[in-house]
Design an enzyme around this catalytic site. Structure first.
Site, PDB file in Angstrom:
ATOM      1  N   GLN A 101      43.418  30.654  41.025  1.00  0.00           N
ATOM      2  CA  GLN A 101      44.274  31.631  41.691  1.00  0.00           C
ATOM      3  C   GLN A 101      44.198  31.392  43.196  1.00  0.00           C
ATOM      4  O   GLN A 101      43.109  31.195  43.747  1.00  0.00           O
ATOM      5  CB  GLN A 101      43.846  33.064  41.385  1.00  0.00           C
ATOM      6  CG  GLN A 101      44.868  34.075  41.915  1.00  0.00           C
ATOM      7  CD  GLN A 101      44.435  35.519  41.770  1.00  0.00           C
ATOM      8  OE1 GLN A 101      43.487  35.940  42.421  1.00  0.00           O
ATOM      9  NE2 GLN A 101      45.115  36.277  40.930  1.00  0.00           N
ATOM     10  N   TYR A 171      48.264  42.448  48.129  1.00  0.00           N
ATOM     11  CA  TYR A 171      47.909  41.328  48.999  1.00  0.00           C
ATOM     12  C   TYR A 171      49.155  40.798  49.706  1.00  0.00           C
ATOM     13  O   TYR A 171      50.240  41.358  49.593  1.00  0.00           O
ATOM     14  CB  TYR A 171      47.165  40.261  48.199  1.00  0.00           C
ATOM     15  CG  TYR A 171      45.789  40.701  47.758  1.00  0.00           C
ATOM     16  CD1 TYR A 171      44.849  41.120  48.698  1.00  0.00           C
ATOM     17  CD2 TYR A 171      45.414  40.733  46.417  1.00  0.00           C
ATOM     18  CE1 TYR A 171      43.584  41.548  48.318  1.00  0.00           C
ATOM     19  CE2 TYR A 171      44.152  41.160  46.023  1.00  0.00           C
ATOM     20  CZ  TYR A 171      43.238  41.564  46.980  1.00  0.00           C
ATOM     21  OH  TYR A 171      41.991  41.995  46.603  1.00  0.00           O
ATOM     22  N   GLY A 316      39.463  40.602  31.334  1.00  0.00           N
ATOM     23  CA  GLY A 316      38.532  40.270  32.388  1.00  0.00           C
ATOM     24  C   GLY A 316      37.175  40.902  32.247  1.00  0.00           C
ATOM     25  O   GLY A 316      36.156  40.223  32.066  1.00  0.00           O
ATOM     26  N   CYS A 340      33.212  46.008  26.708  1.00  0.00           N
ATOM     27  CA  CYS A 340      33.223  46.673  28.013  1.00  0.00           C
ATOM     28  C   CYS A 340      33.490  48.160  27.835  1.00  0.00           C
ATOM     29  O   CYS A 340      34.321  48.580  27.023  1.00  0.00           O
ATOM     30  CB  CYS A 340      34.319  46.054  28.877  1.00  0.00           C
ATOM     31  SG  CYS A 340      34.647  46.924  30.413  1.00  0.00           S
ATOM     32  N   CYS A 343      33.042  51.201  32.929  1.00  0.00           N
ATOM     33  CA  CYS A 343      32.304  52.057  33.862  1.00  0.00           C
ATOM     34  C   CYS A 343      32.568  51.658  35.313  1.00  0.00           C
ATOM     35  O   CYS A 343      32.420  52.486  36.225  1.00  0.00           O
ATOM     36  CB  CYS A 343      30.820  52.004  33.567  1.00  0.00           C
ATOM     37  SG  CYS A 343      30.057  50.382  33.856  1.00  0.00           S
ATOM     38  N   ALA A 454       4.965  57.996  20.504  1.00  0.00           N
ATOM     39  CA  ALA A 454       3.931  56.989  20.796  1.00  0.00           C
ATOM     40  C   ALA A 454       2.748  57.649  21.496  1.00  0.00           C
ATOM     41  O   ALA A 454       2.922  58.401  22.457  1.00  0.00           O
ATOM     42  CB  ALA A 454       4.504  55.886  21.667  1.00  0.00           C
TER      43      ALA A 454
END
Length: 638
Positions: A101, A171, A316, A340, A343, A454
């Site tokens: 890119q 951009y 992605g 995914c 988050c 434990a």
């Protein structure tokens, strides 16, 4: 079932082996002068090895003044070619196709990154910017067009199969395309054709310099999602001209920095929500279309292709969480895919601090070249105390290293406080990771002994050679008058379903945990007030989910009060001081003022002669990605 996802596609004589695509994501893994590092190359190689057919790298700056981050890749001069030439070779080894890119971020940078005033189409500052940019002169625009072509040619010399021209996300190309940012009155401003001229000239320049055997893709924001910006209908009018100019493929995204909450959507945004935009673009062009955004499951990806909405699926953040996603899907190992959870903590939150990206769920991200688990020289009997993210990650890596591992968990299920984090609205995908960890433990034959507290006595009877203590954290009880009243509870108790809240709830503490608990209560139709000492709510949350959370709290009419100090809790109210004295009715007072480590067992075990390693919140209260990273590392070196 996944025939569409794993079918090949040929463009410009280059056959892409499947439709699984890695879109560009800035990593900050390169050097300050834009050269590739082993870390950068190994990161992409892992995705190729994992089965992705098409990999599009992060933004290669065409000019050092076009960088948005300090350590992005660059091909603005010939000296950078050699370092980046290794990347296509390593990716091609696994049969993947790779595009570089290329971009110039225009006004969406700052002096701290480029040590100069940014450039743009017009002297209008980015909403997130600190500088008013200089408007490029007409001659400078033409020079910039040439820089795109020159950068593409360098990419070809490196061995890339093509380039993706970054014309999205606000951009520089978008700054010309969009009336939101372009107020020019020369040949590059005003009319539709003038605003499109910059993008069209870039495509022509790239094709002229790189030839007919080179793929040219362009990423665009089909809708900028801001007032006065590009709309989907504008994009549909533009795309045929881009195609006529020589474009081979188009990548449909959305948004810009002002709409970053939708541009990089978090867990509050629906899966695949850009896809219908991609479908509309596909209907008016004859070139393949890439769809993107919150696509984290192979069945979902295949369904989008099968319904004719796109030709390639960009995943992605899914590739960050699990670079082996395609191979696992193709082999039917769906329960092994680490999906995914959107988050945005490690990939976006860390990056926006100008640091290399990480992943909450994948501790190997960015460490691919040196994170392999080697067989242990001596196999040990290892006890892991706590089945939260840190403990289970440690158990898995220790087992892979050849140790005999057992996990002890006092609750009836895994996840620890991370499971409680899944309870608020839109956070349910967290359970996918917890299930993934427990499934992996089962496949590795790691027993998890639930409902087992434990103790030193238990460990003495089990006789482990090493103990990993991952007992997490517990809520902090602040020194407030009335804190011992019967109407006071912890947020954890609310989320765990141990307390039925009253009609009027006051949450003390407006960090991410308190704000999400308030959202949960508001969705249960309670009247909710949040009191926070600092000047912002959920300031510790990544930007995209935070914006959505604040909007959700507003929609649910949650009262948010910042810069206030709680002075007293009574049997039916909470008193606080801010600009004025305040009092709020409260049937239920919810405490969410932070956590403290739970690790008292450490000294007891050490005094009994055990080798004890403390990880995660038990070591230091922090982020989940720190816990999983610590677990992975301690497990492989125990």
């Amino acid at each position: 079932m996944l025939d569409y996802l794993f079918s090949p596609y040929t463009i410009r004589g280059k056959t892409i082996k499947n439709r699984c695509t890695v879109p560009p994501m800035v990593t900050d893994f390169c050097t300050a002068d834009g050269k590739a590092t082993e870390r950068y190359i190994a990161y992409h190689e892992a995705k190729a090895k994992g089965g992705f057919g098409l990999i599009i790298t992060e933004d290669y700056a065409i000019d050092p003044l076009g960088r948005g981050f300090r350590n992005v890749a660059g091909l603005w001069n010939d000296d950078q070619i050699e370092s980046h030439s290794e990347l296509p070779k390593r990716v091609h080894k696994y049969g993947a196709t790779i595009l570089a890119q290329i971009y110039h971020c225009g006004r969406q940078t700052n002096r701290g990154v480029i040590n100069a005033v940014p450039f743009s189409s017009t002297a209008i500052a980015c909403p997130f910017g600190t500088d008013i940019p200089q408007a490029l002169t007409t001659e400078e625009v033409k020079q910039t067009v040439s820089k795109y072509g020159d950068t593409a040619l360098r990419a070809k010399k490196c061995g890339f199969d093509g380039v993706e021209i970054h014309g999205a996300h606000g951009y520089l190309i978008t700054q010309f395309l969009s009336p939101y940012s372009n107020k020019r009155v020369d040949e590059y401003g005003g009319s539709f054709f003038n605003r499109a001229r910059f993008a069209l000239e870039i495509i022509h320049d790239v094709r002229a310099k790189c030839g007919d055997d080179f793929i040219i893709d362009m990423r665009i924001s089909a809708d900028e999602l801001v007032e006065g910006g590009i709309t989907l209908e504008d994009t549909k009018a533009l795309v045929p001209y881009l195609e006529e100019a020589g474009l081979d493929m188009i990548h449909i995204s959305a948004g810009n920095y002002l709409s970053v909450d939708l541009n990089v959507p978090g867990c509050y945004v629906n899966h695949a929500w850009y896809v219908d935009m991609a479908k509309e673009v596909r209907e008016i062009c004859d070139i393949p279309v890439i769809a993107v955004s919150r696509i984290n499951d192979p069945i979902l990806a295949n369904s989008i292709l099968r319904s004719g909405k796109a030709d390639f699926i960009a995943m992605g953040r899914a590739s960050l969480a699990d670079p082996e996603f395609p191979n696992k899907a193709k082999e039917g190992r769906f329960d092994e895919i680490r999906r995914c959870i959107a988050c945005n903590e490690g990939c976006i939150g860390t990056l926006f601090g100008d640091n290399p990206i990480r992943c909450v769920l994948n501790p190997t991200l960015g460490n691919e070249s040196h994170c392999a688990i080697e067989p242990a020289k001596v196999a040990k009997k290892v006890a892991v105390i706590g089945a939260g993210p840190a403990g289970l990650e440690a158990a898995m890596s220790a087992k892979k290293a050849g140790h005999n591992v057992t996990v002890y968990e006092k609750d009836s299920h895994a996840g620890g406080q991370f499971h409680l984090a899944s309870i608020p609205p839109c956070k349910g995908e967290i359970t996918d990771f917890i299930v993934w960890q427990t499934n992996q433990c089962a496949k590795l034959n790691i027993p998890i002994k639930y409902n087992t507290e434990a103790t030193v006595a238990l460990m003495q009877s089990e006789k482990p050679d090493a103990i990993i203590l991952a007992t997490g954290a517990a809520p902090v009880r602040p020194p407030i008058k009335g804190i011992e009243n019967s109407n006071v509870v912890f947020a954890n108790d609310i989320l765990a379903g141990k307390v039925q809240p009253g009609a009027n709830c006051v949450v003390i503490g407006g960090g991410q945990g308190g704000a999400e608990t308030a959202h949960f209560l508001a969705q249960m139709l309670r009247n909710v007030v949040v009191l926070e000492m600092l000047d912002q709510i959920a300031a510790d949350q990544a930007i995209s989910p935070r914006w959505h959370l604040l909007k959700a709290l507003e929609n649910r009419k949650v009262q948010l009060h910042t810069n206030v100090k709680v002075t007293e809790i009574t049997a039916d109210s909470v008193k606080a001081e801010g600009k004025t004295n305040m009092e709020f009715p409260a049937d239920t007072v919810v405490i969410s003022t932070g956590s403290k480590s739970v690790n008292s067992l450490k000294d007891e075990l050490a005094n009994a002669g055990f080798d004890v390693k403390v990880i995660g919140d038990a070591n230091k209260v922090g982020a989940v990605m720190d816990a999983t990273s610590q677990g992975y590392e301690i497990g492989r070196f125990i």
